[in-house]
Design an enzyme around this catalytic site. Structure first.
Site, PDB file in Angstrom:
ATOM      1  N   ASP A 177       0.851  -1.186   0.000  1.00  0.00           N
ATOM      2  CA  ASP A 177       0.000   0.000   0.000  1.00  0.00           C
ATOM      3  C   ASP A 177       0.889   1.240   0.000  1.00  0.00           C
ATOM      4  OD1 ASP A 177       0.931  -0.131   2.692  1.00  0.00           O
ATOM      5  OD2 ASP A 177      -0.856  -1.301   3.205  1.00  0.00           O
ATOM      6  N   ASP A 183       1.349   5.074   1.497  1.00  0.00           N
ATOM      7  CA  ASP A 183       0.946   6.068   2.488  1.00  0.00           C
ATOM      8  C   ASP A 183       1.601   7.390   2.143  1.00  0.00           C
ATOM      9  OD1 ASP A 183      -0.331   4.015   3.857  1.00  0.00           O
ATOM     10  OD2 ASP A 183       1.430   3.575   5.078  1.00  0.00           O
ATOM     11  N   ASP A 232       9.751   3.421  13.306  1.00  0.00           N
ATOM     12  CA  ASP A 232      10.501   2.348  13.963  1.00  0.00           C
ATOM     13  C   ASP A 232      11.910   2.149  13.401  1.00  0.00           C
ATOM     14  OD1 ASP A 232       9.282   1.354  11.668  1.00  0.00           O
ATOM     15  OD2 ASP A 232       8.156  -0.230  12.679  1.00  0.00           O
TER      16      ASP A 232
HETATM   17  P1  ATP Z   1       4.170  -3.400   5.282  1.00  0.00           P
HETATM   18  O1  ATP Z   1       4.959  -3.641   4.056  1.00  0.00           O
HETATM   19  O2  ATP Z   1       3.875  -4.634   6.019  1.00  0.00           O
HETATM   20  O3  ATP Z   1       2.948  -2.540   5.098  1.00  0.00           O
HETATM   21  P2  ATP Z   1       5.119  -1.108   6.685  1.00  0.00           P
HETATM   22  O4  ATP Z   1       6.467  -0.753   7.218  1.00  0.00           O
HETATM   23  O5  ATP Z   1       4.570  -0.242   5.596  1.00  0.00           O
HETATM   24  O6  ATP Z   1       5.179  -2.616   6.251  1.00  0.00           O
HETATM   25  P3  ATP Z   1       2.772  -0.339   8.148  1.00  0.00           P
HETATM   26  O7  ATP Z   1       2.115  -1.033   9.287  1.00  0.00           O
HETATM   27  O8  ATP Z   1       2.031  -0.166   6.876  1.00  0.00           O
HETATM   28  O9  ATP Z   1       4.127  -1.137   7.892  1.00  0.00           O
HETATM   29  O10 ATP Z   1       3.261   1.059   8.708  1.00  0.00           O
HETATM   30  C1  ATP Z   1       3.622   2.147   7.877  1.00  0.00           C
HETATM   31  C2  ATP Z   1       4.774   2.926   8.505  1.00  0.00           C
HETATM   32  O11 ATP Z   1       4.382   3.443   9.777  1.00  0.00           O
HETATM   33  C3  ATP Z   1       6.019   2.104   8.782  1.00  0.00           C
HETATM   34  O12 ATP Z   1       6.848   2.010   7.644  1.00  0.00           O
HETATM   35  C4  ATP Z   1       6.677   2.893   9.901  1.00  0.00           C
HETATM   36  O13 ATP Z   1       7.350   4.009   9.400  1.00  0.00           O
HETATM   37  C5  ATP Z   1       5.480   3.378  10.700  1.00  0.00           C
HETATM   38  N1  ATP Z   1       5.120   2.447  11.779  1.00  0.00           N
HETATM   39  C6  ATP Z   1       4.215   1.450  11.743  1.00  0.00           C
HETATM   40  N2  ATP Z   1       4.118   0.807  12.905  1.00  0.00           N
HETATM   41  C7  ATP Z   1       4.990   1.419  13.744  1.00  0.00           C
HETATM   42  C8  ATP Z   1       5.354   1.238  15.103  1.00  0.00           C
HETATM   43  N3  ATP Z   1       4.811   0.274  15.834  1.00  0.00           N
HETATM   44  N4  ATP Z   1       6.279   2.081  15.616  1.00  0.00           N
HETATM   45  C9  ATP Z   1       6.827   3.054  14.879  1.00  0.00           C
HETATM   46  N5  ATP Z   1       6.534   3.268  13.592  1.00  0.00           N
HETATM   47  C10 ATP Z   1       5.630   2.475  13.023  1.00  0.00           C
HETATM   48 MG    MG Z   2       2.575  -0.397   4.735  1.00  0.00          MG
END
Ligand code: ATP
Ligand code: MG
Length: 455
Positions: A73, A75, A149
């Site tokens: 996705d 963002d 994170d």
């Molecule tokens: P995926 O490919 O699984 O979507 P993602 O890194 O994009 O991995 P998301 O849950 O979509 O994970 O979160 C989007 C962003 O928000 C992350 O890349 C990170 O920057 C931030 N984020 C998400 N969860 C946390 C957390 N628990 N603590 C700090 N930052 C977070």
């Molecule tokens: Mg994501």
């Protein structure tokens, strides 16, 4: 005294994180092709930028684009508030109570647009273990980067200038294939223990090493996961199981000491020696499906994970004299009652699980009207897929699986012929009531759906 000193060092550390200047990485260095960003995300960025705001693609999408993985996705992060964002788009809604975000919809696609957030500052509410209870303060871009994170998750891509803004050497870490926590890993895990699961999932998904300082505290802090609301752990576990890399994730979780007693779901997966083969097969099939872009039915997945618990209880009840079908019914009730709350499995998945399980002995009844009645079962496909998985794990006869495959796809005449040629049910199979068994000679095969797997 010591606590105050630690707080002071942490505050200084946080300030330093927030004030240092970001690197501006030009397209020649990062190599992201702009046309890999969907029109919807480009539109959101351009619209907000034209209105005088910052707007960047952010997070997992930038990370994935940098390593040529197709993002799940997209963002967008901006300095505009939700109220400023919404009026620019025809279909946009503000969601979330604690921290409000905007969902902008284009056809079936949704772009999540969030305002820069400040994250932990030492002033936010925390629980007794340091878990952050709220992170709902708007901030600037540097603060937004620092509250994320991992370094590789804190990159901002501006599709207009095609520049990547990098506060924490995320681009370098991507090149080194390293997962590294921003700031002090222990403090960041304490703020949010779910980050331990995220570390394992993201590293397994990307095939990255977890940086030693980021990895080291995990085993020691693992028990903090017990303080996280179960529904949140469930969501994260579901992400892990449907990541397309669930087998790699599970192996890493075990290696990092992140399972025993902490994650009930993993105990289910890893602590049933007879079931491990079946569960691992189910997970690797799930990984194949995800990677092929196919749909994953959560009920089916959980039916696989809990099957051996049901089987064990079913056998016990039968050994104690219960009839076969009522015994299965009771075993299911008991397992569901014990596990749905513990695992926070949502009610809507439970009906699928029960149907899939109850169908298994019905597949063994290959005479009269019974097989025809099963053909009209709403969840026949799922029930059959489950039978096929049991077959692949050598827990159901291959002959039974292929018979059902043929029966499901045959015309009327062929069905009658299949029924005429079906082997007679063995004692205890295919009948509603279990007849009294004669003692079997020692060493006789006992593989029925209700028995322990032949492995
Ligand atoms: P995926 O490919 O699984 O979507 P993602 O890194 O994009 O991995 P998301 O849950 O979509 O994970 O979160 C989007 C962003 O928000 C992350 O890349 C990170 O920057 C931030 N984020 C998400 N969860 C946390 C957390 N628990 N603590 C700090 N930052 C977070
Ligand atoms: Mg994501």
């Amino acid at each position: 005294m010591i606590k105050r000193l630690v707080e002071k060092v942490q505050t200084l550390f946080t300030r330093r994180r927030r004030t240092h200047k970001p690197r501006q990485v030009p397209v020649a260095d990062h190599g992201i092709a702009r046309d890999r960003v969907p029109r919807s995300a480009l539109r959101v960025c351009e619209t907000l930028q034209k209105a005088g705001h910052h707007a960047f693609v952010v997070g997992g999408a930038v990370r994935d684009l940098l390593i040529n993985v197709t993002p799940k996705d997209f963002d967008v992060a901006t300095d505009a508030t939700p109220e400023q964002i919404k009026p620019h788009f025809r279909r946009a809604i503000i969601i979330g109570r604690r921290f409000r975000l905007v969902h902008v919809m284009f056809g079936a696609e949704t772009i999540e647009v969030s305002t820069y957030r400040a994250g932990a500052s030492g002033e936010q509410a925390v629980d007794a273990h340091g878990r952050m209870l709220a992170d709902n303060v708007f901030g600037n871009q540097a603060e937004d980067a620092a509250r994320r994170d991992f370094t590789i998750n804190a990159l901002y891509y501006d599709p207009t200038t095609e520049t990547v803004i990098d506060y924490h050497d995320g681009v370098k870490d991507i090149k080194r294939r390293r997962l590294r926590m921003i700031g002090d890993p222990e403090a960041r895990y304490r703020e949010d223990p779910v980050r331990m699961l995220r570390a394992v999932r993201i590293a397994a998904k990307l095939g990255f090493e977890i940086d030693e300082a980021t990895r080291a505290p995990i085993a020691r802090l693992a028990e903090l996961l017990g303080n996280v609301p179960p529904a949140r752990v469930f969501d994260e576990m579901l992400k892990l199981l449907t990541s397309g890399h669930s087998v790699a994730c599970i192996l890493r979780l075990r290696a990092e000491g992140l399972h025993h007693g902490l994650l009930p779901l993993l105990d289910v997966i890893l602590e049933q020696p007879e079931g491990e083969r079946f569960v691992m097969l189910a997970l690797s099939r799930t990984d194949e499906r995800v990677r092929a872009g196919k749909h994953i039915a959560v009920g089916f997945l959980f039916a696989c994970l809990l099957w051996h618990e049901v089987l064990k209880r079913w056998n016990e009840l039968q050994a104690a004299g219960s009839h076969r079908i009522p015994a299965l019914d009771t075993a299911i009730d008991e397992v569901l009652e014990r596990q749905t709350e513990k695992l926070a499995i949502q009610r809507r998945f439970v009906a699928d699980m029960r149907d899939i399980w109850m169908m298994q002995p019905r597949f063994e009844r290959r005479s009269g009207r019974a097989p025809y009645a099963l053909l009209s079962h709403l969840r026949l496909r799922a029930g059959y897929d489950f039978l096929a998985l049991r077959g692949a794990a050598e827990e159901a006869p291959a002959e039974l699986v292929s018979w059902w495959h043929d029966f499901m796809h045959a015309d009327e005449n062929a069905r009658a012929a299949l029924l005429a040629g079906a082997p007679a049910p063995r004692q205890g199979e295919g009948t509603k009531r279990r007849r009294r068994r004669r003692p079997k000679p020692a060493g006789a095969p006992t593989a029925t759906a209700g028995d322990a797997p032949a492995s």
